[in-house]
Design an enzyme around this catalytic site. Sequence first.
Site, PDB file in Angstrom:
ATOM      1  N   VAL A   1       3.542   2.739   2.717  1.00  0.00           N
ATOM      2  CA  VAL A   1       4.816   2.069   2.432  1.00  0.00           C
ATOM      3  C   VAL A   1       5.435   2.742   1.216  1.00  0.00           C
ATOM      4  O   VAL A   1       4.912   2.652   0.107  1.00  0.00           O
ATOM      5  CB  VAL A   1       4.606   0.564   2.163  1.00  0.00           C
ATOM      6  CG1 VAL A   1       5.949  -0.099   1.848  1.00  0.00           C
ATOM      7  CG2 VAL A   1       3.939  -0.108   3.355  1.00  0.00           C
TER       8      VAL A   1
ATOM      9  N   ASP B   1       0.857  -1.186   0.000  1.00  0.00           N
ATOM     10  CA  ASP B   1       0.000   0.000   0.000  1.00  0.00           C
ATOM     11  C   ASP B   1       0.893   1.236   0.000  1.00  0.00           C
ATOM     12  O   ASP B   1       1.553   1.531   0.999  1.00  0.00           O
ATOM     13  CB  ASP B   1      -0.900  -0.028   1.236  1.00  0.00           C
ATOM     14  CG  ASP B   1      -1.938   1.091   1.246  1.00  0.00           C
ATOM     15  OD1 ASP B   1      -1.769   2.063   0.475  1.00  0.00           O
ATOM     16  OD2 ASP B   1      -2.908   1.003   2.024  1.00  0.00           O
ATOM     17  N   HIS B   2       0.877   1.973  -1.121  1.00  0.00           N
ATOM     18  CA  HIS B   2       1.796   3.104  -1.259  1.00  0.00           C
ATOM     19  C   HIS B   2       1.413   4.302  -0.402  1.00  0.00           C
ATOM     20  O   HIS B   2       2.149   5.288  -0.335  1.00  0.00           O
ATOM     21  CB  HIS B   2       1.873   3.529  -2.726  1.00  0.00           C
ATOM     22  CG  HIS B   2       3.227   4.007  -3.136  1.00  0.00           C
ATOM     23  ND1 HIS B   2       4.240   4.237  -2.231  1.00  0.00           N
ATOM     24  CD2 HIS B   2       3.737   4.321  -4.359  1.00  0.00           C
ATOM     25  CE1 HIS B   2       5.313   4.662  -2.886  1.00  0.00           C
ATOM     26  NE2 HIS B   2       5.033   4.720  -4.171  1.00  0.00           N
ATOM     27  N   ARG B   3       0.255   4.241   0.259  1.00  0.00           N
ATOM     28  CA  ARG B   3      -0.103   5.334   1.165  1.00  0.00           C
ATOM     29  C   ARG B   3       0.782   5.341   2.399  1.00  0.00           C
ATOM     30  O   ARG B   3       1.077   6.407   2.947  1.00  0.00           O
ATOM     31  CB  ARG B   3      -1.573   5.206   1.599  1.00  0.00           C
ATOM     32  CG  ARG B   3      -2.591   5.409   0.497  1.00  0.00           C
ATOM     33  CD  ARG B   3      -4.004   5.169   1.002  1.00  0.00           C
ATOM     34  NE  ARG B   3      -4.193   3.794   1.463  1.00  0.00           N
ATOM     35  CZ  ARG B   3      -5.342   3.325   1.949  1.00  0.00           C
ATOM     36  NH1 ARG B   3      -6.396   4.135   2.024  1.00  0.00           N
ATOM     37  NH2 ARG B   3      -5.450   2.069   2.331  1.00  0.00           N
TER      38      ARG B   3
END
Length: 497
Positions: free
Chosen positions: A471, A467-469
Amino acid sequence: MTTMTEASVREFKMPDVGEGLTEAEILKWYVQPGDTVTDGQVVCEVETAKAAVELPIPYDGVVRELRFPEGTTVDVGMSIIAVDVSGGSAPAAAAPEPAPVVEEEPEEPKAQGSGRQPVLVGYGVATSSTKRRPRKSAEIPAQESAPVSPAVQAELNGHGTVPEAAPAPSAPVSAPATAADRPRPLAKPPVRKLAKDLGVDLASVVPSGPDGIITREDVHAAAAAPAQAPARPTAPQPTPAATAQVSTAPVTTAAAAPAASYDSGRETRIPVKGVRKATAQAMVGSAFTAPHVTEFVTVDVTRTMKLVEELKGDKDMQGLRVNPLLLIAKALLVAIKRNPDVNASWDEANQEIVRKHYVNLGIAAATPRGLIVPNIKDAHDKTLPQLAEALGELVATAREGKTSPAAMQGGTVTITNVGVFGVDTGTPILNPGESAILAVGAIKLQPWVHKGKVKPRQVTTLALSFDHRLVDGELGSKVLADVAAVLEQPKRLITWG
Protein backbone atom coordinates in the site's frame (compact mmCIF):
# COMPACT_ATOMS: atom_id res chain seq x y z
CA MET A 1 -7.62 -55.24 39.09
CA THR A 2 -8.33 -53.24 35.94
CA THR A 3 -5.38 -51.26 34.67
CA MET A 4 -5.09 -48.39 32.26
CA THR A 5 -3.59 -50.68 29.62
CA GLU A 6 -6.66 -52.95 29.39
CA ALA A 7 -8.75 -52.80 26.24
CA SER A 8 -11.82 -51.61 28.16
CA VAL A 9 -10.18 -48.29 29.04
CA ARG A 10 -10.18 -45.56 26.41
CA GLU A 11 -7.84 -42.60 26.52
CA PHE A 12 -9.35 -39.29 25.40
CA LYS A 13 -6.58 -37.10 24.04
CA MET A 14 -6.32 -33.35 23.76
CA PRO A 15 -7.85 -32.81 20.31
CA ASP A 16 -6.32 -30.93 17.41
CA VAL A 17 -8.66 -28.31 15.96
CA GLY A 18 -6.66 -28.36 12.75
CA GLU A 19 -5.72 -24.68 13.05
CA GLY A 20 -2.04 -25.14 13.86
CA LEU A 21 -2.55 -25.12 17.64
CA THR A 22 -0.08 -27.15 19.66
CA GLU A 23 -1.44 -26.89 23.21
CA ALA A 24 -4.41 -25.89 25.34
CA GLU A 25 -5.01 -25.11 29.01
CA ILE A 26 -7.62 -27.05 30.95
CA LEU A 27 -9.88 -24.39 32.46
CA LYS A 28 -12.52 -26.54 34.14
CA TRP A 29 -13.44 -30.17 34.57
CA TYR A 30 -17.16 -30.97 34.47
CA VAL A 31 -16.69 -34.60 35.56
CA GLN A 32 -14.80 -36.46 38.28
CA PRO A 33 -13.53 -40.05 38.62
CA GLY A 34 -16.50 -42.38 39.04
CA ASP A 35 -18.91 -40.24 37.01
CA THR A 36 -20.80 -41.86 34.15
CA VAL A 37 -20.40 -40.12 30.78
CA THR A 38 -22.24 -40.52 27.49
CA ASP A 39 -21.20 -39.99 23.90
CA GLY A 40 -21.21 -36.25 23.17
CA GLN A 41 -21.25 -35.15 26.81
CA VAL A 42 -19.04 -32.13 27.55
CA VAL A 43 -16.36 -33.20 30.04
CA CYS A 44 -14.16 -30.11 30.24
CA GLU A 45 -13.50 -26.61 28.99
CA VAL A 46 -10.09 -25.75 27.54
CA GLU A 47 -8.52 -22.50 26.43
CA THR A 48 -6.42 -22.46 23.29
CA ALA A 49 -4.44 -19.54 21.99
CA LYS A 50 -7.56 -18.40 20.17
CA ALA A 51 -10.68 -19.33 22.11
CA ALA A 52 -12.27 -21.16 25.02
CA VAL A 53 -13.78 -24.44 23.82
CA GLU A 54 -15.86 -27.15 25.49
CA LEU A 55 -14.74 -30.72 24.70
CA PRO A 56 -17.27 -33.55 24.34
CA ILE A 57 -16.32 -37.17 25.05
CA PRO A 58 -16.78 -39.45 22.01
CA TYR A 59 -17.95 -42.61 23.84
CA ASP A 60 -19.99 -43.94 26.79
CA GLY A 61 -18.39 -45.17 30.00
CA VAL A 62 -17.22 -44.39 33.51
CA VAL A 63 -14.47 -41.88 34.23
CA ARG A 64 -11.46 -43.72 35.64
CA GLU A 65 -8.90 -40.92 35.90
CA LEU A 66 -8.36 -37.25 35.11
CA ARG A 67 -4.81 -37.02 33.80
CA PHE A 68 -4.31 -33.33 34.53
CA PRO A 69 -5.75 -30.87 37.05
CA GLU A 70 -7.39 -27.58 36.13
CA GLY A 71 -4.95 -24.86 35.10
CA THR A 72 -2.53 -27.25 33.39
CA THR A 73 -1.34 -26.56 29.83
CA VAL A 74 -1.38 -29.79 27.84
CA ASP A 75 0.14 -30.52 24.44
CA VAL A 76 -2.20 -31.60 21.66
CA GLY A 77 -2.30 -35.39 21.41
CA MET A 78 -1.70 -36.12 25.10
CA SER A 79 -4.28 -38.13 27.05
CA ILE A 80 -6.32 -35.96 29.42
CA ILE A 81 -8.93 -38.41 30.72
CA ALA A 82 -9.30 -42.21 30.94
CA VAL A 83 -12.76 -43.74 30.55
CA ASP A 84 -13.78 -47.35 31.22
CA VAL A 85 -16.11 -48.28 28.36
CA SER A 86 -16.83 -51.81 29.65
CA GLY A 87 -19.72 -50.61 31.78
CA GLY A 88 -18.03 -51.60 35.05
CA SER A 89 -17.92 -49.39 38.08
CA ALA A 90 -15.02 -47.09 38.71
CA PRO A 91 -12.46 -48.16 41.29
CA ALA A 92 -12.36 -46.40 44.62
CA ALA A 93 -9.27 -44.37 43.93
CA ALA A 94 -7.89 -41.20 45.34
CA ALA A 95 -7.76 -37.94 43.44
CA PRO A 96 -5.55 -38.17 40.32
CA GLU A 97 -1.97 -37.16 40.53
CA PRO A 98 -1.21 -34.21 38.20
CA ALA A 99 1.41 -36.16 36.30
CA PRO A 100 1.39 -36.30 32.49
CA VAL A 101 1.26 -39.67 30.80
CA VAL A 102 4.36 -39.96 28.65
CA GLU A 103 4.84 -43.72 28.29
CA GLU A 104 3.65 -45.23 25.07
CA GLU A 105 0.51 -47.30 25.34
CA PRO A 106 -0.35 -50.38 23.25
CA GLU A 107 -2.63 -49.80 20.33
CA GLU A 108 -6.26 -50.59 20.97
CA PRO A 109 -7.89 -53.49 19.13
CA LYS A 110 -9.61 -52.59 15.89
CA ALA A 111 -12.85 -54.14 17.11
CA GLN A 112 -13.09 -51.76 20.00
CA GLY A 113 -14.70 -48.91 18.08
CA SER A 114 -14.53 -46.79 15.03
CA GLY A 115 -11.08 -45.57 15.96
CA ARG A 116 -12.18 -41.99 15.43
CA GLN A 117 -10.32 -39.24 17.23
CA PRO A 118 -12.13 -36.25 18.71
CA VAL A 119 -11.50 -32.78 17.33
CA LEU A 120 -12.82 -29.48 18.62
CA VAL A 121 -15.60 -29.59 16.04
CA GLY A 122 -16.87 -33.06 15.15
CA TYR A 123 -14.79 -36.21 14.75
CA GLY A 124 -12.92 -38.00 12.06
CA VAL A 125 -9.22 -37.32 12.46
CA ALA A 126 -7.24 -40.49 11.91
CA THR A 127 -5.40 -41.99 14.83
CA SER A 128 -1.87 -40.70 14.93
CA SER A 129 0.90 -43.23 14.47
CA THR A 130 3.53 -40.92 15.86
CA LYS A 131 5.55 -42.46 18.66
CA ARG A 132 7.50 -40.57 21.25
CA ARG A 133 11.24 -40.81 20.75
CA PRO A 134 12.62 -43.21 23.36
CA ARG A 135 15.11 -41.76 25.75
CA LYS A 136 18.69 -42.71 25.10
CA SER A 137 20.15 -44.78 27.89
CA ALA A 138 23.75 -43.76 27.41
CA GLU A 139 25.87 -43.96 30.49
CA ILE A 140 26.88 -40.57 31.83
CA PRO A 141 30.30 -40.36 33.45
CA ALA A 142 30.31 -39.56 37.11
CA GLN A 143 32.19 -36.36 36.39
CA GLU A 144 29.19 -34.99 34.53
CA SER A 145 26.69 -35.36 37.33
CA ALA A 146 29.01 -34.48 40.18
CA PRO A 147 30.07 -30.85 39.52
CA VAL A 148 26.82 -29.38 40.85
CA SER A 149 25.11 -30.61 43.99
CA PRO A 150 21.32 -31.18 44.13
CA ALA A 151 20.88 -27.92 46.02
CA VAL A 152 22.76 -26.01 43.34
CA GLN A 153 20.81 -27.86 40.63
CA ALA A 154 17.58 -26.66 42.22
CA GLU A 155 18.94 -23.13 42.39
CA LEU A 156 19.76 -23.26 38.68
CA ASN A 157 16.09 -23.87 37.92
CA GLY A 158 14.90 -21.34 40.46
CA HIS A 159 13.28 -24.04 42.59
CA GLY A 160 15.42 -23.62 45.67
CA THR A 161 18.11 -21.66 47.43
CA VAL A 162 21.74 -22.66 47.59
CA PRO A 163 22.80 -23.01 51.20
CA GLU A 164 25.87 -21.32 52.47
CA ALA A 165 27.99 -24.45 52.57
CA ALA A 166 31.55 -25.53 52.06
CA PRO A 167 32.94 -25.29 48.54
CA ALA A 168 32.32 -28.22 46.22
CA PRO A 169 35.20 -30.68 45.74
CA SER A 170 37.65 -29.55 43.15
CA ALA A 171 38.16 -32.95 41.53
CA PRO A 172 34.92 -32.99 39.47
CA VAL A 173 35.51 -29.41 38.34
CA SER A 174 38.86 -30.36 36.93
CA ALA A 175 37.20 -32.57 34.33
CA PRO A 176 34.17 -30.72 32.99
CA ALA A 177 31.96 -32.46 30.47
CA THR A 178 32.02 -31.23 26.90
CA ALA A 179 28.92 -30.61 24.79
CA ALA A 180 29.65 -33.74 22.77
CA ASP A 181 29.71 -35.91 25.93
CA ARG A 182 26.35 -34.73 27.27
CA PRO A 183 23.14 -36.39 25.99
CA ARG A 184 20.58 -34.21 24.24
CA PRO A 185 18.07 -32.86 26.79
CA LEU A 186 14.60 -34.36 26.51
CA ALA A 187 11.94 -31.76 25.79
CA LYS A 188 8.94 -31.43 23.52
CA PRO A 189 9.11 -29.02 20.54
CA PRO A 190 6.93 -26.33 22.21
CA VAL A 191 9.18 -26.44 25.26
CA ARG A 192 12.30 -26.17 23.10
CA LYS A 193 10.83 -23.16 21.33
CA LEU A 194 9.96 -21.58 24.67
CA ALA A 195 13.53 -22.11 25.88
CA LYS A 196 14.88 -20.56 22.68
CA ASP A 197 12.58 -17.55 23.01
CA LEU A 198 13.61 -17.02 26.64
CA GLY A 199 17.30 -17.62 25.94
CA VAL A 200 17.49 -20.65 28.24
CA ASP A 201 20.06 -23.39 27.57
CA LEU A 202 18.19 -26.67 27.99
CA ALA A 203 21.45 -28.40 28.90
CA SER A 204 21.53 -26.33 32.10
CA VAL A 205 17.92 -27.10 33.08
CA VAL A 206 17.16 -29.85 35.57
CA PRO A 207 14.09 -31.79 34.39
CA SER A 208 11.20 -32.41 36.72
CA GLY A 209 8.98 -34.38 34.35
CA PRO A 210 8.73 -38.16 34.03
CA ASP A 211 11.65 -39.93 32.33
CA GLY A 212 13.77 -36.81 32.66
CA ILE A 213 11.59 -34.66 30.39
CA ILE A 214 12.00 -30.90 30.75
CA THR A 215 8.68 -29.13 31.30
CA ARG A 216 7.54 -25.56 30.71
CA GLU A 217 7.73 -24.89 34.42
CA ASP A 218 11.38 -25.94 34.42
CA VAL A 219 12.16 -23.51 31.61
CA HIS A 220 10.26 -20.64 33.25
CA ALA A 221 12.02 -21.33 36.55
CA ALA A 222 15.41 -21.31 34.85
CA ALA A 223 14.57 -18.08 33.04
CA ALA A 224 13.52 -16.47 36.33
CA ALA A 225 17.01 -17.04 37.75
CA PRO A 226 19.36 -15.82 35.00
CA ALA A 227 22.13 -14.98 37.43
CA GLN A 228 22.57 -18.65 38.23
CA ALA A 229 22.91 -19.82 34.61
CA PRO A 230 26.73 -19.62 34.43
CA ALA A 231 27.07 -21.96 37.42
CA ARG A 232 28.36 -24.71 35.12
CA PRO A 233 31.63 -23.27 33.79
CA THR A 234 33.26 -24.70 30.69
CA ALA A 235 36.70 -23.51 31.66
CA PRO A 236 40.07 -24.90 30.54
CA GLN A 237 41.82 -27.53 32.65
CA PRO A 238 42.41 -25.58 35.88
CA THR A 239 45.57 -25.43 37.89
CA PRO A 240 45.36 -26.17 41.63
CA ALA A 241 45.05 -22.46 42.30
CA ALA A 242 42.36 -22.12 39.69
CA THR A 243 40.59 -25.15 41.08
CA ALA A 244 40.35 -23.55 44.48
CA GLN A 245 39.01 -20.40 42.88
CA VAL A 246 36.40 -22.24 40.81
CA SER A 247 35.28 -24.32 43.76
CA THR A 248 34.03 -21.21 45.49
CA ALA A 249 31.64 -20.38 42.65
CA PRO A 250 28.54 -21.83 44.35
CA VAL A 251 29.10 -19.60 47.37
CA THR A 252 29.47 -16.55 45.13
CA THR A 253 26.29 -17.50 43.27
CA ALA A 254 24.39 -17.82 46.51
CA ALA A 255 25.46 -14.36 47.56
CA ALA A 256 24.15 -12.92 44.28
CA ALA A 257 20.85 -14.83 44.40
CA PRO A 258 18.78 -12.08 46.10
CA ALA A 259 19.37 -9.83 43.08
CA ALA A 260 17.32 -12.20 40.89
CA SER A 261 14.48 -12.54 43.41
CA TYR A 262 11.43 -10.30 43.69
CA ASP A 263 9.07 -9.23 46.42
CA SER A 264 5.86 -11.20 45.94
CA GLY A 265 4.06 -8.60 48.02
CA ARG A 266 5.04 -5.82 45.60
CA GLU A 267 5.12 -7.72 42.31
CA THR A 268 2.94 -10.31 40.63
CA ARG A 269 4.22 -12.66 37.94
CA ILE A 270 1.63 -13.86 35.45
CA PRO A 271 2.43 -16.74 33.08
CA VAL A 272 2.18 -15.76 29.43
CA LYS A 273 -0.25 -18.18 27.82
CA GLY A 274 -3.52 -18.47 25.95
CA VAL A 275 -4.79 -15.35 24.20
CA ARG A 276 -2.07 -13.13 25.69
CA LYS A 277 0.65 -15.40 24.31
CA ALA A 278 -0.96 -15.55 20.87
CA THR A 279 -1.46 -11.78 20.82
CA ALA A 280 2.16 -11.13 21.79
CA GLN A 281 3.50 -13.43 19.10
CA ALA A 282 1.20 -11.96 16.46
CA MET A 283 2.02 -8.34 17.31
CA VAL A 284 5.77 -8.91 17.40
CA GLY A 285 5.61 -10.82 14.13
CA SER A 286 3.56 -8.08 12.47
CA ALA A 287 5.54 -5.14 13.81
CA PHE A 288 8.88 -6.58 12.68
CA THR A 289 7.68 -8.03 9.37
CA ALA A 290 5.38 -5.46 7.77
CA PRO A 291 6.72 -1.90 7.43
CA HIS A 292 3.97 0.14 9.08
CA VAL A 293 2.87 3.59 8.01
CA THR A 294 0.18 5.44 9.98
CA GLU A 295 -1.77 8.48 8.77
CA PHE A 296 -4.23 10.61 10.72
CA VAL A 297 -7.23 12.78 9.94
CA THR A 298 -9.59 14.76 12.18
CA VAL A 299 -13.14 14.95 10.95
CA ASP A 300 -16.48 16.53 11.86
CA VAL A 301 -18.92 13.65 12.39
CA THR A 302 -21.89 15.69 13.59
CA ARG A 303 -24.09 14.57 10.68
CA THR A 304 -23.14 10.94 11.27
CA MET A 305 -24.14 11.21 14.93
CA LYS A 306 -27.51 12.67 13.88
CA LEU A 307 -28.00 9.77 11.46
CA VAL A 308 -27.27 7.28 14.25
CA GLU A 309 -30.06 8.79 16.34
CA GLU A 310 -32.46 8.68 13.38
CA LEU A 311 -31.63 5.04 12.61
CA LYS A 312 -32.37 4.03 16.20
CA GLY A 313 -36.00 4.98 15.56
CA ASP A 314 -36.19 3.34 12.13
CA LYS A 315 -38.51 0.33 12.01
CA ASP A 316 -36.06 -1.64 9.85
CA MET A 317 -33.41 -1.28 12.58
CA GLN A 318 -35.62 -2.16 15.54
CA GLY A 319 -34.04 -4.73 17.84
CA LEU A 320 -30.61 -4.08 16.37
CA ARG A 321 -27.72 -2.28 18.00
CA VAL A 322 -27.14 1.02 16.21
CA ASN A 323 -24.04 3.00 17.17
CA PRO A 324 -21.31 5.09 15.50
CA LEU A 325 -19.17 1.96 14.94
CA LEU A 326 -21.85 0.61 12.59
CA LEU A 327 -21.63 3.62 10.28
CA ILE A 328 -17.83 3.74 10.57
CA ALA A 329 -17.70 0.11 9.45
CA LYS A 330 -19.99 0.90 6.53
CA ALA A 331 -17.85 3.91 5.63
CA LEU A 332 -14.72 1.74 5.56
CA LEU A 333 -16.46 -0.80 3.33
CA VAL A 334 -17.39 1.98 0.90
CA ALA A 335 -13.80 3.26 0.91
CA ILE A 336 -12.51 -0.25 0.13
CA LYS A 337 -15.00 -0.54 -2.73
CA ARG A 338 -13.61 2.69 -4.18
CA ASN A 339 -10.01 1.59 -3.54
CA PRO A 340 -9.99 -2.21 -3.85
CA ASP A 341 -6.20 -2.53 -4.00
CA VAL A 342 -5.99 -1.87 -0.26
CA ASN A 343 -7.84 -5.12 0.43
CA ALA A 344 -4.85 -7.40 -0.12
CA SER A 345 -2.10 -9.36 1.60
CA TRP A 346 1.59 -9.99 1.07
CA ASP A 347 2.70 -13.56 0.24
CA GLU A 348 6.36 -13.62 1.19
CA ALA A 349 6.91 -17.27 0.23
CA ASN A 350 5.68 -16.84 -3.34
CA GLN A 351 6.62 -13.16 -3.64
CA GLU A 352 3.07 -12.23 -4.63
CA ILE A 353 0.46 -9.66 -3.64
CA VAL A 354 -2.88 -11.39 -3.07
CA ARG A 355 -5.82 -9.10 -3.79
CA LYS A 356 -9.02 -10.18 -2.06
CA HIS A 357 -12.35 -9.85 -3.85
CA TYR A 358 -14.20 -10.13 -0.56
CA VAL A 359 -14.00 -8.24 2.72
CA ASN A 360 -13.87 -10.08 6.02
CA LEU A 361 -14.10 -7.12 8.37
CA GLY A 362 -12.25 -7.64 11.66
CA ILE A 363 -13.40 -5.90 14.85
CA ALA A 364 -10.83 -5.74 17.66
CA ALA A 365 -12.53 -6.70 20.90
CA ALA A 366 -11.17 -6.37 24.44
CA THR A 367 -12.35 -9.35 26.50
CA PRO A 368 -11.50 -10.67 29.97
CA ARG A 369 -9.28 -13.22 28.22
CA GLY A 370 -7.42 -10.54 26.29
CA LEU A 371 -7.55 -8.92 22.87
CA ILE A 372 -9.18 -10.93 20.08
CA VAL A 373 -10.07 -9.94 16.52
CA PRO A 374 -13.06 -11.88 15.17
CA ASN A 375 -14.27 -10.88 11.74
CA ILE A 376 -17.53 -10.55 9.86
CA LYS A 377 -17.38 -12.81 6.82
CA ASP A 378 -18.28 -11.19 3.48
CA ALA A 379 -19.13 -7.89 5.14
CA HIS A 380 -19.09 -6.17 1.74
CA ASP A 381 -22.27 -8.00 0.72
CA LYS A 382 -24.30 -7.09 3.80
CA THR A 383 -26.99 -4.45 4.04
CA LEU A 384 -26.91 -2.01 6.95
CA PRO A 385 -29.39 -4.08 9.04
CA GLN A 386 -27.43 -7.27 8.28
CA LEU A 387 -24.17 -5.57 9.22
CA ALA A 388 -25.72 -4.32 12.48
CA GLU A 389 -26.94 -7.83 13.31
CA ALA A 390 -23.51 -9.35 12.57
CA LEU A 391 -21.77 -6.72 14.71
CA GLY A 392 -24.12 -7.36 17.61
CA GLU A 393 -23.56 -11.12 17.48
CA LEU A 394 -19.79 -10.68 17.19
CA VAL A 395 -19.58 -8.42 20.25
CA ALA A 396 -21.91 -10.59 22.36
CA THR A 397 -20.02 -13.79 21.53
CA ALA A 398 -16.68 -12.15 22.28
CA ARG A 399 -17.85 -10.89 25.69
CA GLU A 400 -19.08 -14.37 26.60
CA GLY A 401 -15.69 -15.81 25.64
CA LYS A 402 -17.30 -18.12 23.09
CA THR A 403 -15.65 -16.81 19.93
CA SER A 404 -14.58 -19.77 17.80
CA PRO A 405 -11.14 -20.03 16.16
CA ALA A 406 -12.79 -19.97 12.73
CA ALA A 407 -14.34 -16.57 13.51
CA MET A 408 -10.86 -15.12 14.04
CA GLN A 409 -9.34 -16.37 10.79
CA GLY A 410 -9.40 -15.04 7.27
CA GLY A 411 -9.72 -11.33 8.10
CA THR A 412 -8.74 -8.81 5.43
CA VAL A 413 -9.01 -5.42 7.21
CA THR A 414 -9.70 -4.46 10.82
CA ILE A 415 -11.29 -1.68 12.87
CA THR A 416 -10.17 -0.95 16.44
CA ASN A 417 -12.36 1.44 18.40
CA VAL A 418 -10.02 2.94 21.01
CA GLY A 419 -12.42 5.85 21.47
CA VAL A 420 -14.49 3.81 23.93
CA PHE A 421 -11.59 4.26 26.37
CA GLY A 422 -11.69 8.06 26.02
CA VAL A 423 -8.48 8.44 23.98
CA ASP A 424 -8.19 10.49 20.81
CA THR A 425 -6.54 7.81 18.63
CA GLY A 426 -3.47 5.59 18.36
CA THR A 427 -1.05 3.94 15.96
CA PRO A 428 -2.56 0.46 15.56
CA ILE A 429 -0.47 -2.57 14.62
CA LEU A 430 -1.67 -4.62 11.67
CA ASN A 431 -3.37 -7.92 12.30
CA PRO A 432 -1.04 -10.55 10.73
CA GLY A 433 -1.94 -11.27 7.12
CA GLU A 434 -3.83 -8.00 6.65
CA SER A 435 -2.79 -4.80 4.92
CA ALA A 436 -4.74 -2.12 6.82
CA ILE A 437 -6.28 -1.33 10.20
CA LEU A 438 -8.40 1.69 11.11
CA ALA A 439 -8.31 3.16 14.63
CA VAL A 440 -11.26 5.29 15.72
CA GLY A 441 -10.80 7.84 18.49
CA ALA A 442 -13.26 9.30 20.96
CA ILE A 443 -16.04 11.47 19.54
CA LYS A 444 -15.99 14.76 21.44
CA LEU A 445 -17.76 18.11 21.28
CA GLN A 446 -15.11 20.58 20.08
CA PRO A 447 -14.97 24.06 18.55
CA TRP A 448 -14.99 23.70 14.77
CA VAL A 449 -15.25 26.09 11.84
CA HIS A 450 -18.58 25.30 10.19
CA LYS A 451 -19.98 27.45 7.39
CA GLY A 452 -17.52 30.22 8.23
CA LYS A 453 -18.30 30.32 11.94
CA VAL A 454 -16.79 28.62 14.96
CA LYS A 455 -19.38 26.27 16.40
CA PRO A 456 -19.38 23.28 18.75
CA ARG A 457 -19.31 20.13 16.61
CA GLN A 458 -18.90 16.40 17.17
CA VAL A 459 -15.31 15.65 16.14
CA THR A 460 -13.14 12.54 16.08
CA THR A 461 -9.68 11.53 14.88
CA LEU A 462 -9.09 8.54 12.63
CA ALA A 463 -5.78 6.72 12.16
CA LEU A 464 -5.05 4.26 9.37
CA SER A 465 -2.02 1.96 9.56
CA PHE A 466 -1.11 0.07 6.40
CA ASP A 467 1.55 -2.29 5.07
CA HIS A 468 3.87 -0.12 2.97
CA ARG A 469 5.07 -3.13 0.98
CA LEU A 470 1.80 -3.23 -0.95
CA VAL A 471 0.00 0.00 0.00
CA ASP A 472 1.64 3.19 -1.22
CA GLY A 473 1.12 6.52 0.51
CA GLU A 474 -1.30 7.66 -2.16
CA LEU A 475 -3.54 4.62 -1.83
CA GLY A 476 -3.51 4.74 1.96
CA SER A 477 -4.32 8.45 1.93
CA LYS A 478 -7.25 7.94 -0.46
CA VAL A 479 -8.75 5.23 1.74
CA LEU A 480 -8.50 7.34 4.89
CA ALA A 481 -9.82 10.44 3.11
CA ASP A 482 -12.81 8.49 1.77
CA VAL A 483 -13.71 7.16 5.21
CA ALA A 484 -13.55 10.69 6.61
CA ALA A 485 -15.63 12.07 3.74
CA VAL A 486 -18.40 9.52 4.32
CA LEU A 487 -18.50 10.27 8.06
CA GLU A 488 -18.60 14.01 7.38
CA GLN A 489 -21.36 13.63 4.78
CA PRO A 490 -23.09 10.26 5.40
CA LYS A 491 -25.27 10.76 2.32
CA ARG A 492 -22.20 9.52 0.43
CA LEU A 493 -23.15 6.06 1.68
CA ILE A 494 -25.83 6.31 -1.01
CA THR A 495 -24.01 8.24 -3.74
CA TRP A 496 -20.77 6.21 -3.40
CA GLY A 497 -22.23 2.92 -2.16
